[in-house]
Enzyme design. Structure first.
Site, short mmCIF file in Angstrom:
data_model
loop_
_atom_site.label_atom_id
_atom_site.label_comp_id
_atom_site.label_asym_id
_atom_site.label_seq_id
_atom_site.Cartn_x
_atom_site.Cartn_y
_atom_site.Cartn_z
N CYS A 186 3.07 5.43 -2.72
CA CYS A 186 3.86 5.32 -3.96
C CYS A 186 3.49 4.11 -4.82
O CYS A 186 3.05 4.28 -5.96
CB CYS A 186 5.34 5.29 -3.63
SG CYS A 186 5.91 6.87 -2.96
N GLY A 225 0.86 -1.18 0.00
CA GLY A 225 0.00 0.00 0.00
C GLY A 225 0.89 1.22 0.00
O GLY A 225 2.02 1.17 -0.50
N LYS A 236 2.71 1.07 6.72
CA LYS A 236 3.89 0.41 7.30
C LYS A 236 4.23 1.11 8.60
O LYS A 236 3.68 2.18 8.89
CB LYS A 236 5.06 0.42 6.31
CG LYS A 236 5.62 1.80 6.01
CD LYS A 236 6.87 1.60 5.19
CE LYS A 236 7.48 2.90 4.75
NZ LYS A 236 8.68 2.70 3.96
P1 NAD Z 1 2.71 15.18 0.14
O1 NAD Z 1 1.28 15.18 -0.24
O2 NAD Z 1 3.13 14.74 1.50
O3 NAD Z 1 3.33 16.65 -0.07
C1 NAD Z 1 3.06 17.44 -1.17
C2 NAD Z 1 3.00 18.88 -0.69
O4 NAD Z 1 2.93 19.76 -1.82
C3 NAD Z 1 1.77 19.21 0.16
O5 NAD Z 1 2.18 19.72 1.42
C4 NAD Z 1 1.02 20.25 -0.66
O6 NAD Z 1 0.36 21.22 0.13
C5 NAD Z 1 2.14 20.87 -1.47
N1 NAD Z 1 1.71 21.58 -2.69
C6 NAD Z 1 0.83 21.18 -3.64
N2 NAD Z 1 0.70 22.14 -4.59
C7 NAD Z 1 1.54 23.15 -4.26
C8 NAD Z 1 1.85 24.40 -4.84
N3 NAD Z 1 1.28 24.80 -5.97
N4 NAD Z 1 2.74 25.19 -4.21
C9 NAD Z 1 3.33 24.80 -3.05
N5 NAD Z 1 3.06 23.62 -2.45
C10 NAD Z 1 2.18 22.80 -3.05
O7 NAD Z 1 3.44 14.29 -0.97
P2 NAD Z 1 4.79 13.43 -0.81
O8 NAD Z 1 4.51 12.13 -0.19
O9 NAD Z 1 5.85 14.31 -0.23
O10 NAD Z 1 5.13 13.15 -2.35
C11 NAD Z 1 5.60 14.15 -3.21
C12 NAD Z 1 6.14 13.50 -4.47
O11 NAD Z 1 7.26 12.67 -4.14
C13 NAD Z 1 5.14 12.57 -5.17
O12 NAD Z 1 5.32 12.66 -6.55
C14 NAD Z 1 5.54 11.20 -4.67
O13 NAD Z 1 5.18 10.19 -5.59
C15 NAD Z 1 7.05 11.34 -4.59
N6 NAD Z 1 7.68 10.41 -3.65
C16 NAD Z 1 7.11 10.20 -2.42
C17 NAD Z 1 7.74 9.35 -1.51
C18 NAD Z 1 7.14 9.07 -0.16
O14 NAD Z 1 7.61 8.14 0.50
N7 NAD Z 1 6.14 9.81 0.29
C19 NAD Z 1 8.96 8.74 -1.85
C20 NAD Z 1 9.52 9.01 -3.09
C21 NAD Z 1 8.86 9.86 -3.98
#
Ligand code: NAD
Length: 436
Positions: A263, A260, A326
């Site tokens: 990602c 889950g 997790k």
């Molecule tokens: P998240 O939802 O925790 O954070 C995204 C943030 O972006 C939010 O706080 C949101 O308010 C902000 N945001 C959205 N639009 C915005 C804008 N126009 N201006 C400023 N801020 C804005 O997401 P996440 O888990 O950090 O994931 C982010 C990216 O990284 C995704 O593409 C995800 O696939 C990738 N990723 C995530 C992980 C993980 O473990 N969470 C690991 C590797 C890659």
């Protein structure tokens, strides 16, 4: 170097704090005012081990700050990272790039110096080209290079992963982009972390291929676990037996309730969409997605079986231990716990639950579940106890107390964290995954 991080969620905040810890001057930007207010107050908007002290130290040292004002945040930055969400688009499973595109537009309109714009968000092949087009369209007079730098950190171990990565992937099309990225990651260069420079499209695809492969590994061992149950074999021993082969490797071979999180589910779907668009099917990943989807509810049925079957389950109560996808995170996105709870609720089962960090976020997603203050409060009066997430606190439950509090001594261990002999000796009817 000054670095701007647009998006201060799980990835942006951790990456920003780690870059500051490397000695860079970092501004984390987010459009969510409440997130930025909390950060100004020293309160972390997410749970990630070690993040609060890392942020606090770097704020105190004057290297890390927060704002909702993008123009102010990116002013003078040599590298501007885009780390906003790319969820599945409602309806078709494509990655929703509206947040990435909106940020690119805003950067184009606000840029006040030459800079490298780096997509750290997980984005489909060709997104860098689109970001480049949006920036060009804005008419900015400044020199801009668009680089891909996917993130591989794992929630729960994010800081260690970021600071000691297996590899850093950088997809750049020109020397300006490569030069700035070398400077950004200089401390890791000095550490001799492997850094892979590739083309931008290749870099974008590496991230999806990596996640699809890991999802495949998990799904593979889950199906082998089912087979183990049928033939009387032990999946943990099978995993050990194959994992000792260096060509296979021991990691990601833990049978359980299906993958889950924020990602794998969305990234496997997005890869399927890319493959479809380019008429180059990835049939293995198609199968992985299908198998994993059906597995989560199958785990709910496993619990119903432990209760004596679907038809007699109505009115019984189950205690779910662990809700997050997790341990060591509060992230509930696509957690198997949601599907397990739905399957139980559909059969008329009442549910109590405890999770060390996830209950606040879980509560609105699982209205059928009554949250409790500790594991034993959840267990009291339950007809079965189910371990859904392998938080350390569930690894050493006081089994005598569990037996006293529960209505029936039934333990369903969806993460195989107990030794079957020990638990049976303690008087439990014990069910796990892929073991007799
Ligand atoms: P998240 O939802 O925790 O954070 C995204 C943030 O972006 C939010 O706080 C949101 O308010 C902000 N945001 C959205 N639009 C915005 C804008 N126009 N201006 C400023 N801020 C804005 O997401 P996440 O888990 O950090 O994931 C982010 C990216 O990284 C995704 O593409 C995800 O696939 C990738 N990723 C995530 C992980 C993980 O473990 N969470 C690991 C590797 C890659």
């Amino acid at each position: 170097m000054k670095i701007a991080m647009v998006g201060s969620g799980y990835v942006g905040l951790v990456s920003g704090a780690c870059f500051a810890d490397f000695g860079h001057d970092v501004v984390c930007i987010d459009k969510d005012q409440s997130k930025i207010d909390r950060l100004h107050d020293g309160v972390m908007p997410i749970y990630e081990p070690g993040l609060d002290s890392l942020v606090e130290n770097n704020v105190r040292a004057g290297r890390l700050s927060f704002t909702t004002d993008l123009a102010e945040g990116i002013a003078g930055a040599g590298a501007i990272f885009i780390a906003v969400g790319t969820p599945s688009r409602r309806g078709d499973g494509h990655a929703d790039l509206s947040f990435v595109h909106a940020v690119a537009r805003e950067i184009g309109q606000s840029l006040s110096n030459d800079a490298v714009v780096v997509t750290k968000s997980t984005v489909p092949v060709g997104t860098g080209d689109e970001v480049e087009r949006i920036l060009a369209e804005s008419g900015t007079p400044h020199r801009v290079a668009v680089v891909s730098n996917p993130e591989f950190l794992r929630e729960g171990a994010a800081i260690g992963d970021f600071k000691r990565p297996d590899r850093i992937v950088i997809g750049a099309e020109d020397e300006f982009g490569r030069e700035v990225m070398r400077e950004v990651y200089r401390p890791l260069f000095l550490n001799e972390s492997p850094i892979l420079f590739v083309g931008r499209r290749t870099s974008e695809l590496i991230k999806y291929a990596a996640n699809a492969f890991l999802a495949t590994k998990i799904t593979f061992i889950n199906e082998i676990a089912d087979l183990c149950e049928k033939v009387g074999a032990n999946v943990q021993d099978v995993a050990r037996g194959i994992g000792m082969d260096n060509r296979i490797g021991a990691k990601f071979l833990h049978a359980g309730p299906g993958y889950g999180g924020s990602c794998f589910p969305k990234d496997t779907l997005a890869l399927l969409k890319t493959a479809e668009d380019f008429e180059s099917p990835v049939r293995i990943v198609e199968a992985v997605v299908k198998v994993n989807d059906s597995r989560k509810r199958a785990m709910g049925r496993k619990v119903l079986d432990a209760l004596g079957g679907h038809d007699t389950a109505r009115g019984k109560r189950v205690a779910m231990l662990g809700l997050t996808f997790k341990p060591n995170t509060d992230d509930m996105r696509d957690s198997p716990a949601i599907a397990v709870a739905q399957t139980l609720a559909d059969a008329g089962v009442e549910i109590t639950a405890f999770d060390p960090e996830g209950m606040e976020i879980a509560a609105p997603l699982m209205p059928e579940v009554e949250m409790k203050a500790d594991p034993y409060a959840a267990i009291e009066g339950a007809d079965a106890v189910v371990i859904v997430t392998e938080w350390d606190v569930f690894r050493a439950l006081d089994l005598t107390r569990v037996k006293e509090l529960a209505k029936a001594p039934v333990l369903v261990d969806l993460r195989n964290i107990y030794n079957p002999d020990d638990v049976r000796e303690a008087g439990f009817h014990y069910t796990s995954v892929g073991r007799e």
